[in-house]
Enzyme design. Structure first.
Site, PDB file in Angstrom:
ATOM      1  N   GLN A  55       0.828  -1.198   0.000  1.00 25.89           N
ATOM      2  CA  GLN A  55       0.000   0.000   0.000  1.00 25.89           C
ATOM      3  C   GLN A  55       0.868   1.255   0.000  1.00 25.89           C
ATOM      4  O   GLN A  55       1.868   1.332   0.710  1.00 25.89           O
ATOM      5  CB  GLN A  55      -0.894   0.022   1.245  1.00 25.89           C
ATOM      6  CG  GLN A  55      -1.641  -1.277   1.513  1.00 25.89           C
ATOM      7  CD  GLN A  55      -2.709  -1.557   0.492  1.00 25.89           C
ATOM      8  OE1 GLN A  55      -3.364  -0.655   0.006  1.00 25.89           O
ATOM      9  NE2 GLN A  55      -2.903  -2.829   0.158  1.00 25.89           N
ATOM     10  N   ASP A  99      -6.919  -0.003  -7.737  1.00 25.83           N
ATOM     11  CA  ASP A  99      -7.768   0.324  -6.573  1.00 25.83           C
ATOM     12  C   ASP A  99      -7.462   1.716  -6.042  1.00 25.83           C
ATOM     13  O   ASP A  99      -7.331   1.919  -4.829  1.00 25.83           O
ATOM     14  CB  ASP A  99      -7.545  -0.694  -5.447  1.00 25.83           C
ATOM     15  CG  ASP A  99      -7.963  -2.099  -5.845  1.00 25.83           C
ATOM     16  OD1 ASP A  99      -8.552  -2.268  -6.925  1.00 25.83           O
ATOM     17  OD2 ASP A  99      -7.688  -3.028  -5.069  1.00 25.83           O
ATOM     18  N   ARG A 159     -13.967  -2.595  -9.024  1.00 28.70           N
ATOM     19  CA  ARG A 159     -14.083  -4.000  -8.657  1.00 28.70           C
ATOM     20  C   ARG A 159     -14.894  -4.090  -7.363  1.00 28.70           C
ATOM     21  O   ARG A 159     -14.869  -3.163  -6.534  1.00 28.70           O
ATOM     22  CB  ARG A 159     -12.720  -4.662  -8.481  1.00 28.70           C
ATOM     23  CG  ARG A 159     -11.943  -4.267  -7.233  1.00 28.70           C
ATOM     24  CD  ARG A 159     -10.709  -5.121  -7.097  1.00 28.70           C
ATOM     25  NE  ARG A 159      -9.877  -4.751  -5.961  1.00 28.70           N
ATOM     26  CZ  ARG A 159     -10.010  -5.263  -4.728  1.00 28.70           C
ATOM     27  NH1 ARG A 159     -10.963  -6.141  -4.486  1.00 28.70           N
ATOM     28  NH2 ARG A 159      -9.206  -4.886  -3.764  1.00 28.70           N
TER      29      ARG A 159
END
Length: 244
Positions: A55, A99, A159
Site C-alpha cells: 500500500q 484500486d 471491482r
C-alpha cells in the site's frame, strides 16, 4: 487548509506498507475538514502484491463532512483511501493504477479528472474503484458526476470489494483506457446480485455498453436521480451555501 494550487503546493511522503492507514502521506479524521488547492502525494515505488510492501496511500479521509476543492492525489496505486464518512470532491485530480479510490466512504466526486497510469504489477488488472459496502443498511457509495477518465493504462471502472459495493459514474467522459467489460467482481467470490456498479449517460470511446459485465447497470433517469443530488451526502446540511 489552503494551498496556492494543486500544481504549486504539495504535501509529499514516500512509504509502502501492508497497512493502508500507516502508509498514508496525509490523514484527515476530523469532521468539517476543508482543503483547497493542495496536492497530496506518496512517491513510494509500486509495491509487490501480497507482500508487506503493498500500500502507498496519498491521503486517508476518515472524518465526516470533509470537502476537497481543486486538490490533487498522486500515487502509483491505492491513492485515495476514502475510508468512511460523507465527503465531497470538486474539480480534483486523482492518479493511480490499482484500486486507487477505495474504502467505505459516502462520497460525490464532481467534475474530477481521473488519470490512469500504467500498471506495473501485471498479476493484477487495474481498477479505479474498490468500494467496500457490506449491507443495504450502509448508505455509502462513490458517485462520479461530470468528470473525465483517461490515461495510458487499461483499467476497470471498479471491482467489487464487498457484497453490496456501490459505485456510479454519471455524465462522465471515458477514453479507451476503460476496459470494455467495465467492471469486475475480482476478489468477491459471492453473488453479484447485490452489487450496484452502474453508469448513467456517460460518453466517449470507452463508454460503449455492449460488452459490459452482466451485473452492471445502465441507469434510467429515475434510477440515477438519487445519486445526482447533493442529498446523497446530505450536502445542504454542511456544504457552503454559495455552492447551491
Amino acid at each position: 487548509m489552503r494551498g496556492k494550487g494543486r500544481g504549486r503546493t504539495t504535501i509529499v511522503w514516500s512509504e509502502n506498507s501492508e497497512d493502508s492507514y500507516r502508509s498514508a502521506t496525509f490523514k484527515c479524521e476530523a469532521p468539517h475538514f476543508v482543503a483547497y488547492g493542495i496536492s497530496f502525494k506518496n512517491e513510494a515505488p509500486t509495491g509487490i502484491a501480497y507482500t508487506s510492501q503493498n500500500q502507498s496511500v496519498a491521503a486517508f479521509v476518515g472524518g465526516d463532512k470533509a470537502a476537497f476543492y481543486h486538490c490533487g492525489f498522486f500515487s502509483s496505486h491505492n491513492t485515495l483511501f476514502d475510508s468512511k464518512g460523507r465527503h465531497y470532491y470538486h474539480n480534483c485530480y486523482i492518479q493511480g493504477s490499482i484500486d486507487f479510490i477505495f474504502g467505505h466512504g459516502q462520497s460525490i466526486y464532481h467534475e474530477c479528472e481521473i488519470f490512469v497510469i500504467a500498471n506495473k504489477r501485471h498479476e493484477i488488472q487495474g481498477s479505479i474503484t474498490a468500494h467496500s459496502r457490506q449491507s443495504t443498511k450502509e448508505n455509502s457509495g462513490f458517485v462520479f458526476v461530470k468528470g473525465k477518465v483517461y490515461g495510458i493504462g487499461d483499467v476497470y471502472l471498479g471491482r467489487a470489494n464487498g457484497a453490496y459495493s456501490r459505485v456510479v459514474f454519471a455524465n462522465t467522459y471515458f477514453s479507451r483506457t476503460v476496459i470494455p467489460q467495465g467492471w469486475t467482481n475480482w476478489s468477491h467470490s459471492g453473488s453479484t446480485g447485490n452489487l450496484h456498479q452502474a453508469e448513467y449517460k456517460c460518453h466517449g470511446p470507452g463508454s460503449a455498453s455492449t460488452n459490459r459485465a452482466t451485473w452492471s447497470k445502465q441507469l434510467t433517469d429515475k434510477e440515477a436521480a438519487p445519486f445526482l443530488s447533493l442529498n446523497f451526502i446530505k450536502g445542504k446540511e454542511w456544504l457552503p451555501e454559495w455552492f447551491f
